[in-house]
Design a protein around this motif. Structure first.
Motif, PDB file in Angstrom:
ATOM      1  N   ALA A  70       1.416  -1.342  -0.446  1.00 29.95           N
ATOM      2  CA  ALA A  70       0.241   0.006  -0.103  1.00 29.95           C
ATOM      3  C   ALA A  70       1.083   1.211   0.129  1.00 29.95           C
ATOM      4  O   ALA A  70       0.921   1.962   0.773  1.00 29.95           O
ATOM      5  CB  ALA A  70      -0.855  -0.253   1.258  1.00 29.95           C
ATOM      6  N   ILE A  71       2.297   1.200  -1.165  1.00 25.61           N
ATOM      7  CA  ILE A  71       2.704   2.410  -1.060  1.00 25.61           C
ATOM      8  C   ILE A  71       1.422   3.923  -1.689  1.00 25.61           C
ATOM      9  O   ILE A  71       0.991   3.541  -2.530  1.00 25.61           O
ATOM     10  CB  ILE A  71       3.787   1.722  -2.404  1.00 25.61           C
ATOM     11  CG1 ILE A  71       4.223   1.696  -2.546  1.00 25.61           C
ATOM     12  CG2 ILE A  71       4.883   1.273  -0.459  1.00 25.61           C
ATOM     13  CD1 ILE A  71       5.589   1.612  -3.149  1.00 25.61           C
ATOM     14  N   GLU A  72       2.135   4.750  -1.109  1.00 27.44           N
ATOM     15  CA  GLU A  72       2.234   6.122  -2.015  1.00 27.44           C
ATOM     16  C   GLU A  72       2.919   6.717  -2.224  1.00 27.44           C
ATOM     17  O   GLU A  72       3.674   7.264  -0.893  1.00 27.44           O
ATOM     18  CB  GLU A  72       1.094   7.165  -1.137  1.00 27.44           C
ATOM     19  CG  GLU A  72      -0.559   6.165  -0.905  1.00 27.44           C
ATOM     20  CD  GLU A  72      -1.262   6.732   0.318  1.00 27.44           C
ATOM     21  OE1 GLU A  72      -0.762   8.024   0.028  1.00 27.44           O
ATOM     22  OE2 GLU A  72      -2.411   6.694   0.269  1.00 27.44           O
ATOM     23  N   THR A  73       3.459   7.497  -3.556  1.00 27.07           N
ATOM     24  CA  THR A  73       4.248   7.915  -3.745  1.00 27.07           C
ATOM     25  C   THR A  73       4.487   9.245  -4.710  1.00 27.07           C
ATOM     26  O   THR A  73       2.918   9.471  -5.687  1.00 27.07           O
ATOM     27  CB  THR A  73       4.928   7.038  -4.519  1.00 27.07           C
ATOM     28  OG1 THR A  73       5.808   6.078  -3.090  1.00 27.07           O
ATOM     29  CG2 THR A  73       6.726   7.913  -4.878  1.00 27.07           C
ATOM     30  N   CYS A  74       4.315  10.570  -4.595  1.00 24.78           N
ATOM     31  CA  CYS A  74       4.689  11.567  -5.439  1.00 24.78           C
ATOM     32  C   CYS A  74       5.522  11.630  -5.573  1.00 24.78           C
ATOM     33  O   CYS A  74       7.459  12.364  -5.126  1.00 24.78           O
ATOM     34  CB  CYS A  74       4.018  12.471  -4.165  1.00 24.78           C
ATOM     35  SG  CYS A  74       2.940  11.982  -3.078  1.00 24.78           S
ATOM     36  N   TYR A  75       5.462  13.207  -6.840  1.00 26.07           N
ATOM     37  CA  TYR A  75       6.629  14.169  -7.342  1.00 26.07           C
ATOM     38  C   TYR A  75       6.150  15.075  -7.017  1.00 26.07           C
ATOM     39  O   TYR A  75       5.371  15.581  -7.807  1.00 26.07           O
ATOM     40  CB  TYR A  75       7.004  14.063  -8.920  1.00 26.07           C
ATOM     41  CG  TYR A  75       7.622  12.327  -8.997  1.00 26.07           C
ATOM     42  CD1 TYR A  75       9.380  12.104  -8.540  1.00 26.07           C
ATOM     43  CD2 TYR A  75       7.073  11.445  -9.407  1.00 26.07           C
ATOM     44  CE1 TYR A  75       9.650  10.587  -9.766  1.00 26.07           C
ATOM     45  CE2 TYR A  75       7.231   9.938 -10.397  1.00 26.07           C
ATOM     46  CZ  TYR A  75       8.443   9.623 -10.019  1.00 26.07           C
ATOM     47  OH  TYR A  75       8.902   8.453 -10.588  1.00 26.07           O
TER      48      TYR A  75
END
Length: 237
Positions: free
Chosen positions: A10-15
């Motif tokens: 359940a990872i969440e990643t942003c730029y």
């Protein structure tokens, strides 16, 4: 699960302010070859960058060989036993083929059958022919062979390939697929991104399809082949 070599939960990643991954999950068992699939821009490379700590996930969990790695610097994650063949190859252009391989040599004490330059040459005879050539002089296919060889020289528990055969000539692609088949036979754990569904279905144990930063399907090669509508919907095939 205790028998998972890699667990992405359940990872969440942003730029910056732009979020790319929305609760993505996947697992790889020791000795398993897993394919990560999806159209361009759906988050495949970002998933790999999150695993490697290059673009850290802001939420969720990543465990490798039972150790929590989310938040660790990239070099520490790599030293735990992950070898990356990045998109674009990123070999050292001003080092020779041999120097590229020697520079990556590591984790030899923990490997039962460590990779050597001679074994890489046996895998890719073209690199033996060009051992003294500078990286910048190699063709795209030769650079990809070198990138794979360099990653193997780290004796990884898990090998990750981002766009394994992208932009390569058909004969070179065949050589790369043969290499991956051989690695699977050695029991090497592999996570591979590629667009060639036929070859992925032939050699991978399981597949994950992602759409807009989420896992939308997972299953075996047999299940993937049996669902052509799924391929059309999510892969554009």
């Amino acid at each position: 699960m205790a028998d998972n070599l890699l667990e992405v939960d359940a990872i969440e990643t942003c730029y910056g302010l732009s979020q790319v991954l929305f609760g993505l999950s996947l697992q790889i068992k020791a000795g398993e070859m897993v394919a990560l699939m999806g159209r361009n821009g759906m988050g495949k490379t970002t998933t790999i960058r999150s695993i490697m700590g290059l673009t850290p996930a802001r939420a969720g969990a990543i465990r490798f060989a039972g150790e929590a790695v989310r938040g660790l610097p990239s070099y520490k994650i790599a030293k735990l036993g992950i070898g990356l063949v990045p998109e674009g190859r990123q070999i050292f252009p001003n080092l020779t083929v041999r120097e590229n391989l020697v520079a990556a040599s590591g984790n030899r004490l923990g490997a039962s059958d460590p990779w050597t330059i001679e074994k890489i040459h046996a895998l890719f005879p073209r690199l033996a022919e060009r051992t003294s050539n500078m990286g910048v002089t190699l063709s795209g296919g030769e650079q990809q062979m070198l990138a794979i060889g360099r990653a193997l020289m780290t004796n990884p528990k898990l090998l990750i390939l981002d766009e394994a055969t992208e932009g390569l000539a058909p004969l070179i692609r065949d050589e790369i697929w043969s290499c991956l088949s051989m690695l699977k036979g050695r029991g090497q754990s592999v996570l591979v991104i590629d667009k060639n569904v036929e070859n992925l279905a032939r050699i991978a144990d399981r597949h994950y399809i992602i759409e807009r930063g989420k896992t939308v399907w997972s299953g075996t090669s047999e299940q993937l082949i049996a669902e052509p509508d799924l391929q059309h919907k999510y892969l554009g095939i």
